[in-house]
Design a protein around this motif. Structure first.
Motif, PDB file in Angstrom:
ATOM      1  N   SER A   1       3.146   8.058   9.194  1.00  0.00           N
ATOM      2  CA  SER A   1       3.521   6.795   9.816  1.00  0.00           C
ATOM      3  C   SER A   1       4.207   7.074  11.144  1.00  0.00           C
ATOM      4  O   SER A   1       4.977   8.028  11.265  1.00  0.00           O
ATOM      5  N   SER A   2       3.922   6.249  12.111  1.00  0.00           N
ATOM      6  CA  SER A   2       4.571   6.323  13.413  1.00  0.00           C
ATOM      7  C   SER A   2       5.242   4.988  13.676  1.00  0.00           C
ATOM      8  O   SER A   2       4.620   3.945  13.509  1.00  0.00           O
ATOM      9  N   VAL A   3       6.513   5.041  14.072  1.00  0.00           N
ATOM     10  CA  VAL A   3       7.270   3.821  14.328  1.00  0.00           C
ATOM     11  C   VAL A   3       7.713   3.822  15.784  1.00  0.00           C
ATOM     12  O   VAL A   3       8.402   4.742  16.229  1.00  0.00           O
ATOM     13  N   ALA A   4       7.299   2.803  16.512  1.00  0.00           N
ATOM     14  CA  ALA A   4       7.710   2.634  17.907  1.00  0.00           C
ATOM     15  C   ALA A   4       8.201   1.206  18.075  1.00  0.00           C
ATOM     16  O   ALA A   4       7.532   0.266  17.653  1.00  0.00           O
ATOM     17  N   THR A   5       9.369   1.049  18.656  1.00  0.00           N
ATOM     18  CA  THR A   5       9.903  -0.284  18.868  1.00  0.00           C
ATOM     19  C   THR A   5      10.116  -0.527  20.354  1.00  0.00           C
ATOM     20  O   THR A   5      10.377   0.393  21.120  1.00  0.00           O
ATOM     21  N   GLY A   6       9.974  -1.762  20.729  1.00  0.00           N
ATOM     22  CA  GLY A   6      10.141  -2.157  22.114  1.00  0.00           C
ATOM     23  C   GLY A   6       9.541  -3.528  22.331  1.00  0.00           C
ATOM     24  O   GLY A   6       9.059  -4.164  21.388  1.00  0.00           O
ATOM     25  N   GLU A   7       9.548  -3.979  23.566  1.00  0.00           N
ATOM     26  CA  GLU A   7       9.003  -5.294  23.878  1.00  0.00           C
ATOM     27  C   GLU A   7       7.481  -5.245  23.908  1.00  0.00           C
ATOM     28  O   GLU A   7       6.892  -4.258  24.341  1.00  0.00           O
TER      29      GLU A   7
ATOM     30  N   VAL B   1       4.637  -0.557  24.376  1.00  0.00           N
ATOM     31  CA  VAL B   1       5.037  -0.080  23.051  1.00  0.00           C
ATOM     32  C   VAL B   1       3.815   0.115  22.151  1.00  0.00           C
ATOM     33  O   VAL B   1       3.802   1.021  21.304  1.00  0.00           O
ATOM     34  N   ALA B   2       2.778  -0.679  22.321  1.00  0.00           N
ATOM     35  CA  ALA B   2       1.552  -0.489  21.545  1.00  0.00           C
ATOM     36  C   ALA B   2       0.871   0.817  21.943  1.00  0.00           C
ATOM     37  O   ALA B   2       0.380   1.564  21.086  1.00  0.00           O
ATOM     38  N   ALA B   3       0.854   1.116  23.246  1.00  0.00           N
ATOM     39  CA  ALA B   3       0.288   2.384  23.715  1.00  0.00           C
ATOM     40  C   ALA B   3       1.127   3.560  23.212  1.00  0.00           C
ATOM     41  O   ALA B   3       0.580   4.612  22.840  1.00  0.00           O
ATOM     42  N   LEU B   4       2.438   3.391  23.183  1.00  0.00           N
ATOM     43  CA  LEU B   4       3.319   4.436  22.668  1.00  0.00           C
ATOM     44  C   LEU B   4       3.042   4.697  21.191  1.00  0.00           C
ATOM     45  O   LEU B   4       2.932   5.850  20.768  1.00  0.00           O
ATOM     46  N   ALA B   5       2.911   3.646  20.420  1.00  0.00           N
ATOM     47  CA  ALA B   5       2.626   3.807  18.991  1.00  0.00           C
ATOM     48  C   ALA B   5       1.299   4.531  18.777  1.00  0.00           C
ATOM     49  O   ALA B   5       1.190   5.401  17.911  1.00  0.00           O
ATOM     50  N   GLU B   6       0.312   4.191  19.564  1.00  0.00           N
ATOM     51  CA  GLU B   6      -0.998   4.852  19.475  1.00  0.00           C
ATOM     52  C   GLU B   6      -0.878   6.340  19.786  1.00  0.00           C
ATOM     53  O   GLU B   6      -1.415   7.185  19.074  1.00  0.00           O
ATOM     54  N   ALA B   7      -0.150   6.669  20.852  1.00  0.00           N
ATOM     55  CA  ALA B   7       0.037   8.072  21.222  1.00  0.00           C
ATOM     56  C   ALA B   7       0.827   8.813  20.142  1.00  0.00           C
ATOM     57  O   ALA B   7       0.541   9.971  19.833  1.00  0.00           O
ATOM     58  N   GLN B   8       1.815   8.143  19.560  1.00  0.00           N
ATOM     59  CA  GLN B   8       2.606   8.761  18.497  1.00  0.00           C
ATOM     60  C   GLN B   8       1.756   9.092  17.279  1.00  0.00           C
ATOM     61  O   GLN B   8       2.016  10.081  16.604  1.00  0.00           O
TER      62      GLN B   8
ATOM     63  N   GLU C   1       7.110  13.562  26.679  1.00  0.00           N
ATOM     64  CA  GLU C   1       6.969  12.394  27.541  1.00  0.00           C
ATOM     65  C   GLU C   1       5.553  11.879  27.385  1.00  0.00           C
ATOM     66  O   GLU C   1       4.587  12.599  27.631  1.00  0.00           O
ATOM     67  N   ILE C   2       5.455  10.662  26.931  1.00  0.00           N
ATOM     68  CA  ILE C   2       4.144  10.049  26.733  1.00  0.00           C
ATOM     69  C   ILE C   2       3.935   9.041  27.846  1.00  0.00           C
ATOM     70  O   ILE C   2       4.724   8.118  28.008  1.00  0.00           O
ATOM     71  N   THR C   3       2.893   9.259  28.608  1.00  0.00           N
ATOM     72  CA  THR C   3       2.559   8.307  29.663  1.00  0.00           C
ATOM     73  C   THR C   3       1.334   7.535  29.226  1.00  0.00           C
ATOM     74  O   THR C   3       0.400   8.098  28.661  1.00  0.00           O
ATOM     75  N   ALA C   4       1.370   6.264  29.451  1.00  0.00           N
ATOM     76  CA  ALA C   4       0.271   5.394  29.012  1.00  0.00           C
ATOM     77  C   ALA C   4      -0.390   4.777  30.233  1.00  0.00           C
ATOM     78  O   ALA C   4      -0.172   3.629  30.553  1.00  0.00           O
TER      79      ALA C   4
END
Length: 171
Positions: free
Chosen positions: A85-91, A111-118, A152-155
């Motif tokens: 499971s990957s949990v990313a929170t944000g706007e 945050v959706a892109a971050l969750a995908e990368a995670q 560092e995850i860049t989207a």
């Protein structure tokens, strides 16, 4: 991953097990006041604080991830399968998004892109529950965890599978 890990099952057994998994996901999502956004195979996207306000959404998301992990590990029906499971929170922009002919509940934004990368990073690191820095800052007093990597995850458009900026290179 679900199909590969359980490839020895016949189609009916695999479908039955998948249904049990989705029922479990729905139960945990409901208990933690989340919204099941999407299902693709055994991959699910769940959001909190989207349809209704959830003041402790980071905590609820982490509780859901841990509950799912532990329940899948304990349940003999899942044959020792591990859940990541990957949990990313944000706007984010959430709601029924689409066109006049096709609407779907979606979560859009960084945050959706971050969750995908995670998700990819989680598989690469072979971790079970991976949370972003923002989430950890919200929940570190409630959970025990450890730093596994600083990445560092860049989207950007090329990384997220979108089209490059006008005049930009095609990758």
């Amino acid at each position: 991953d679900f199909d590969r890990a359980l490839g020895h099952l016949c189609a009916a057994e695999l479908i039955g097990l998948h249904e049990k998994y989705l029922v479990l996901v729905q139960e945990v999502t409901k208990a933690t006041r989340g919204v099941l956004n999407a299902v693709t195979g055994d991959r699910v996207v769940v959001s909190w604080n989207a349809a209704t306000a959830v003041g402790n959404h980071s905590e609820q998301a982490c509780n859901a991830a841990l509950t799912l992990r532990d329940t899948v590990a304990r349940n003999k029906d899942f044959l020792g399968r591990k859940l990541r499971s990957s949990v990313a929170t944000g706007e984010a922009h959430v709601g029924n998004i689409g066109s006049k002919t096709r609407l779907g509940f979606a979560v859009l934004g960084p945050v959706a892109a971050l969750a995908e990368a995670q998700c990819s990073l989680n598989a690469h690191l072979k971790t079970e529950v991976l949370v972003c820095k923002t989430t950890w800052n919200d929940v570190q007093q409630m959970f025990i965890g450890q730093l596994v990597a600083v990445v560092e995850i860049t989207a950007g458009p090329a990384r997220s599978g979108g089209l490059p900026p006008r005049g930009g290179p095609l990758l």
